[in-house]
Design a protein around this motif. Structure first.
Motif, PDB file in Angstrom:
ATOM      1  N   PHE A  47      -3.508  -2.451 -28.022  1.00  0.00           N
ATOM      2  CA  PHE A  47      -3.033  -1.368 -28.872  1.00  0.00           C
ATOM      3  C   PHE A  47      -3.058  -1.685 -30.360  1.00  0.00           C
ATOM      4  CE2 PHE A  47      -1.638   0.055 -24.795  1.00  0.00           C
ATOM      5  CZ  PHE A  47      -1.685   1.432 -24.873  1.00  0.00           C
ATOM      6  N   SER A  48      -2.913  -2.967 -30.728  1.00  0.00           N
ATOM      7  CA  SER A  48      -2.841  -3.273 -32.156  1.00  0.00           C
ATOM      8  C   SER A  48      -3.822  -4.344 -32.607  1.00  0.00           C
ATOM      9  CB  SER A  48      -1.415  -3.720 -32.527  1.00  0.00           C
ATOM     10  OG  SER A  48      -1.136  -4.983 -31.960  1.00  0.00           O
ATOM     11  N   GLY A  49      -4.491  -5.003 -31.676  1.00  0.00           N
ATOM     12  CA  GLY A  49      -5.433  -6.044 -32.063  1.00  0.00           C
ATOM     13  C   GLY A  49      -4.793  -7.397 -32.294  1.00  0.00           C
ATOM     14  N   ASP A  50      -3.485  -7.491 -32.126  1.00  0.00           N
ATOM     15  CA  ASP A  50      -2.793  -8.771 -32.284  1.00  0.00           C
ATOM     16  C   ASP A  50      -1.517  -8.757 -31.432  1.00  0.00           C
ATOM     17  OD1 ASP A  50      -0.900  -7.240 -33.646  1.00  0.00           O
ATOM     18  OD2 ASP A  50      -1.536  -7.919 -35.630  1.00  0.00           O
ATOM     19  N   ASN A  51      -0.691  -9.766 -31.578  1.00  0.00           N
ATOM     20  CA  ASN A  51       0.532  -9.877 -30.773  1.00  0.00           C
ATOM     21  C   ASN A  51       1.754  -9.255 -31.433  1.00  0.00           C
ATOM     22  OD1 ASN A  51      -0.789 -11.225 -28.722  1.00  0.00           O
ATOM     23  ND2 ASN A  51      -0.371 -13.244 -29.556  1.00  0.00           N
ATOM     24  N   SER A  52       1.556  -8.446 -32.468  1.00  0.00           N
ATOM     25  CA  SER A  52       2.683  -7.931 -33.242  1.00  0.00           C
ATOM     26  C   SER A  52       3.560  -6.934 -32.495  1.00  0.00           C
ATOM     27  CB  SER A  52       2.181  -7.281 -34.536  1.00  0.00           C
ATOM     28  OG  SER A  52       1.393  -6.136 -34.234  1.00  0.00           O
ATOM     29  N   LEU A  53       3.072  -6.356 -31.411  1.00  0.00           N
ATOM     30  CA  LEU A  53       3.861  -5.338 -30.702  1.00  0.00           C
ATOM     31  C   LEU A  53       4.673  -5.891 -29.525  1.00  0.00           C
ATOM     32  CD1 LEU A  53       1.353  -2.329 -30.579  1.00  0.00           C
ATOM     33  CD2 LEU A  53       3.242  -2.707 -32.153  1.00  0.00           C
ATOM     34  N   ILE A  54       4.550  -7.167 -29.216  1.00  0.00           N
ATOM     35  CA  ILE A  54       5.218  -7.729 -28.040  1.00  0.00           C
ATOM     36  C   ILE A  54       6.714  -7.435 -28.050  1.00  0.00           C
ATOM     37  CG2 ILE A  54       5.853  -9.862 -26.831  1.00  0.00           C
ATOM     38  CD1 ILE A  54       3.106 -10.966 -27.626  1.00  0.00           C
ATOM     39  N   ASP A  55       7.404  -7.801 -29.117  1.00  0.00           N
ATOM     40  CA  ASP A  55       8.856  -7.604 -29.174  1.00  0.00           C
ATOM     41  C   ASP A  55       9.220  -6.124 -29.168  1.00  0.00           C
ATOM     42  OD1 ASP A  55       9.391 -10.328 -29.171  1.00  0.00           O
ATOM     43  OD2 ASP A  55       9.281 -10.477 -31.348  1.00  0.00           O
ATOM     44  N   LEU A  56       8.423  -5.311 -29.821  1.00  0.00           N
ATOM     45  CA  LEU A  56       8.691  -3.871 -29.875  1.00  0.00           C
ATOM     46  C   LEU A  56       8.524  -3.231 -28.496  1.00  0.00           C
ATOM     47  CD1 LEU A  56       9.413  -1.542 -31.759  1.00  0.00           C
ATOM     48  CD2 LEU A  56       6.964  -1.187 -32.108  1.00  0.00           C
ATOM     49  N   ILE A  57       7.476  -3.617 -27.765  1.00  0.00           N
ATOM     50  CA  ILE A  57       7.267  -3.099 -26.407  1.00  0.00           C
ATOM     51  C   ILE A  57       8.429  -3.511 -25.519  1.00  0.00           C
ATOM     52  CG2 ILE A  57       5.808  -3.216 -24.343  1.00  0.00           C
ATOM     53  CD1 ILE A  57       3.411  -3.679 -26.261  1.00  0.00           C
ATOM     54  N   ALA A  58       8.836  -4.778 -25.631  1.00  0.00           N
ATOM     55  CA  ALA A  58       9.966  -5.266 -24.826  1.00  0.00           C
ATOM     56  C   ALA A  58      11.235  -4.492 -25.154  1.00  0.00           C
ATOM     57  CB  ALA A  58      10.169  -6.759 -25.059  1.00  0.00           C
ATOM     58  N   LYS A  59      11.499  -4.276 -26.432  1.00  0.00           N
ATOM     59  CA  LYS A  59      12.703  -3.547 -26.856  1.00  0.00           C
ATOM     60  C   LYS A  59      12.669  -2.105 -26.356  1.00  0.00           C
ATOM     61  CE  LYS A  59      14.728  -1.701 -31.031  1.00  0.00           C
ATOM     62  NZ  LYS A  59      14.444  -1.470 -32.429  1.00  0.00           N
ATOM     63  N   ASP A  60      11.550  -1.415 -26.566  1.00  0.00           N
ATOM     64  CA  ASP A  60      11.437  -0.005 -26.183  1.00  0.00           C
ATOM     65  C   ASP A  60      11.553   0.210 -24.680  1.00  0.00           C
ATOM     66  OD1 ASP A  60      11.123   0.634 -28.822  1.00  0.00           O
ATOM     67  OD2 ASP A  60       8.964   1.013 -28.706  1.00  0.00           O
ATOM     68  N   ASN A  61      11.141  -0.789 -23.896  1.00  0.00           N
ATOM     69  CA  ASN A  61      11.129  -0.639 -22.438  1.00  0.00           C
ATOM     70  C   ASN A  61      12.229  -1.446 -21.761  1.00  0.00           C
ATOM     71  OD1 ASN A  61       8.579   1.033 -21.799  1.00  0.00           O
ATOM     72  ND2 ASN A  61       7.944  -0.417 -23.369  1.00  0.00           N
ATOM     73  N   LYS A  62      13.157  -1.963 -22.579  1.00  0.00           N
ATOM     74  CA  LYS A  62      14.307  -2.723 -22.090  1.00  0.00           C
ATOM     75  C   LYS A  62      13.883  -3.881 -21.170  1.00  0.00           C
ATOM     76  CE  LYS A  62      17.374   1.261 -22.472  1.00  0.00           C
ATOM     77  NZ  LYS A  62      16.522   2.064 -23.276  1.00  0.00           N
ATOM     78  N   ILE A  63      12.873  -4.622 -21.634  1.00  0.00           N
ATOM     79  CA  ILE A  63      12.390  -5.797 -20.904  1.00  0.00           C
ATOM     80  C   ILE A  63      13.158  -6.996 -21.438  1.00  0.00           C
ATOM     81  CG2 ILE A  63      10.402  -7.281 -20.465  1.00  0.00           C
ATOM     82  CD1 ILE A  63       8.643  -4.762 -20.851  1.00  0.00           C
ATOM     83  N   THR A  64      13.942  -7.634 -20.581  1.00  0.00           N
ATOM     84  CA  THR A  64      14.759  -8.763 -21.026  1.00  0.00           C
ATOM     85  C   THR A  64      13.978 -10.075 -21.023  1.00  0.00           C
ATOM     86  OG1 THR A  64      15.609  -9.024 -18.775  1.00  0.00           O
ATOM     87  CG2 THR A  64      16.930  -7.706 -20.304  1.00  0.00           C
ATOM     88  N   ASN A  65      12.993 -10.207 -20.142  1.00  0.00           N
ATOM     89  CA  ASN A  65      12.178 -11.412 -20.087  1.00  0.00           C
ATOM     90  C   ASN A  65      10.741 -11.021 -20.414  1.00  0.00           C
ATOM     91  OD1 ASN A  65      10.691 -13.683 -19.471  1.00  0.00           O
ATOM     92  ND2 ASN A  65      11.642 -14.036 -17.487  1.00  0.00           N
ATOM     93  N   ILE A  66      10.278 -11.345 -21.621  1.00  0.00           N
ATOM     94  CA  ILE A  66       8.946 -10.912 -22.042  1.00  0.00           C
ATOM     95  C   ILE A  66       7.829 -11.565 -21.236  1.00  0.00           C
ATOM     96  CG2 ILE A  66       9.664 -10.314 -24.381  1.00  0.00           C
ATOM     97  CD1 ILE A  66       8.298 -12.916 -25.322  1.00  0.00           C
ATOM     98  N   ASN A  67       8.145 -12.542 -20.441  1.00  0.00           N
ATOM     99  CA  ASN A  67       7.143 -13.201 -19.607  1.00  0.00           C
ATOM    100  C   ASN A  67       7.058 -12.581 -18.217  1.00  0.00           C
ATOM    101  OD1 ASN A  67       6.502 -15.128 -21.610  1.00  0.00           O
ATOM    102  ND2 ASN A  67       8.384 -16.205 -21.106  1.00  0.00           N
ATOM    103  N   MET A  68       7.809 -11.499 -17.987  1.00  0.00           N
ATOM    104  CA  MET A  68       7.829 -10.925 -16.645  1.00  0.00           C
ATOM    105  C   MET A  68       7.703  -9.403 -16.706  1.00  0.00           C
ATOM    106  SD  MET A  68      10.583 -11.489 -13.581  1.00  0.00           S
ATOM    107  CE  MET A  68      10.620 -13.232 -13.909  1.00  0.00           C
ATOM    108  N   ILE A  69       6.492  -8.932 -16.411  1.00  0.00           N
ATOM    109  CA  ILE A  69       6.262  -7.502 -16.226  1.00  0.00           C
ATOM    110  C   ILE A  69       5.577  -7.352 -14.874  1.00  0.00           C
ATOM    111  CG2 ILE A  69       6.196  -6.868 -18.663  1.00  0.00           C
ATOM    112  CD1 ILE A  69       3.158  -6.916 -18.539  1.00  0.00           C
ATOM    113  N   PHE A  70       5.624  -6.159 -14.316  1.00  0.00           N
ATOM    114  CA  PHE A  70       5.167  -5.976 -12.951  1.00  0.00           C
ATOM    115  C   PHE A  70       4.052  -4.944 -12.861  1.00  0.00           C
ATOM    116  CE2 PHE A  70       9.570  -7.317 -12.917  1.00  0.00           C
ATOM    117  CZ  PHE A  70       9.506  -8.427 -12.098  1.00  0.00           C
ATOM    118  N   GLU A  71       3.098  -5.221 -11.992  1.00  0.00           N
ATOM    119  CA  GLU A  71       1.996  -4.295 -11.749  1.00  0.00           C
ATOM    120  C   GLU A  71       2.554  -2.929 -11.342  1.00  0.00           C
ATOM    121  OE1 GLU A  71      -1.945  -3.862  -8.897  1.00  0.00           O
ATOM    122  OE2 GLU A  71      -0.653  -5.611  -8.687  1.00  0.00           O
ATOM    123  N   GLY A  72       1.992  -1.877 -11.928  1.00  0.00           N
ATOM    124  CA  GLY A  72       2.436  -0.522 -11.622  1.00  0.00           C
ATOM    125  C   GLY A  72       3.548  -0.029 -12.530  1.00  0.00           C
ATOM    126  N   GLU A  73       4.203  -0.926 -13.238  1.00  0.00           N
ATOM    127  CA  GLU A  73       5.278  -0.549 -14.157  1.00  0.00           C
ATOM    128  C   GLU A  73       4.674   0.279 -15.301  1.00  0.00           C
ATOM    129  OE1 GLU A  73       8.729  -2.943 -16.701  1.00  0.00           O
ATOM    130  OE2 GLU A  73       7.195  -4.062 -15.650  1.00  0.00           O
TER     131      GLU A  73
END
Length: 191
Positions: A47-73
Motif C-alpha cells: 500500500f505504501s512502498g515501505d514499512n511506514s503503515l505497520i503500526d497504523l494498520i495494527a492500531k486501526d485493526n486492534k492488532i496487539t501482536n504485530i507478528n501475528m495476523i491470520f489468513e482470511g482476516e
C-alpha cells in the motif's frame, strides 16, 4: 397534475439520493483480506512502498501482536491521505513520492536500475533500509533484524555482529554480491 408533480419530485429526489449513495469517496479506506504468507510488513509495502503503515494498520485493526495476523482476516487499510493524519511529518511528505513510484510500477525497475549503487556498502545499506529501516531490533514474525533474516539462520544469536556475518554469508551464497541482491530485490520486492 399535482400527483404528477409529486411523482416527478419523488423520482428526482430518489435518483439523486441513489446517485449520492452510489458514488465512492476517492479517499475511502481499503479492505484487505490476509493471504497465506502475508505479514503487516508485506501489506504495508503493497500500500505504501515501505514499512511506514505497520503500526497504523495494527492500531486501526486492534492488532496487539504485530507478528501475528491470520489468513482470511480482513484488515482496514487507510489511504495515504488518511494515514498521513496519524503519521509523523517526514512520513507524510514521503508518502506521495512512494505512491507515485508504485503507480508507475512498470517504469520503476528501469528508473531504479539507473540509480543502482556502485558499491557493496551502499547496496547493503539500501537493502537494510528497505527491510527494517536499518534497525537491528526489527522483527516481523520469524524474520529478525536489520536484514530480516529467518530466525533459523541466526541460531538464536541476534547480535549486530552475527546479523552482519550471516547476512554477508547469505547474500554471497545466494546472489554472489550485494549489488545482485539489490537488483533481485528491485525486481521482486524481496531478496
Amino acid at each position: 397534475m399535482k400527483s404528477l408533480k409529486t411523482i416527478l419530485l419523488a423520482t428526482t429526489l430518489t435518483a439523486g439520493f441513489g446517485f449520492f449513495m452510489g458514488t465512492t469517496d476517492a479517499h475511502a479506506d481499503s479492505l484487505y483480506k490476509v493471504k497465506t504468507g502475508d505479514t503487516l510488513s508485506t501489506i504495508s509495502q503493497q500500500f505504501s512502498g515501505d514499512n511506514s503503515l505497520i503500526d497504523l494498520i495494527a492500531k486501526d485493526n486492534k492488532i496487539t501482536n504485530i507478528n501475528m495476523i491470520f489468513e482470511g482476516e480482513e484488515l482496514v487499510i487507510r489511504t495515504a491521505e488518511e494515514a498521513g493524519k496519524d503519521a509523523i511529518p517526514v512520513q507524510a511528505e514521503a508518502a506521495p513520492v512512494q505512491e507515485a513510484a508504485v503507480q508507475a510500477e512498470p517504469a520503476a525497475p528501469a528508473q531504479e536500475a539507473a540509480t543502482a549503487p556502485a558499491t557493496t556498502s551502499s547496496a547493503k545499506e539500501w537493502i537494510a533500509q528497505k527491510e527494517s529501516s536499518g534497525s537491528y531490533a526489527a522483527t516481523n514474525g520469524r524474520y529478525i533484524g536489520r536484514y530480516q533474516l529467518d530466525a533459523s539462520y541466526l541460531n538464536g544469536d541476534y547480535s549486530e555482529a552475527n546479523q552482519e556475518r550471516v547476512a554477508d554469508s547469505y547474500v554471497a551464497g545466494r546472489y554472489g554480491s550485494w549489488e545482485a541482491a539489490q537488483a533481485f530485490w528491485m525486481a521482486n520486492g524481496w531478496y
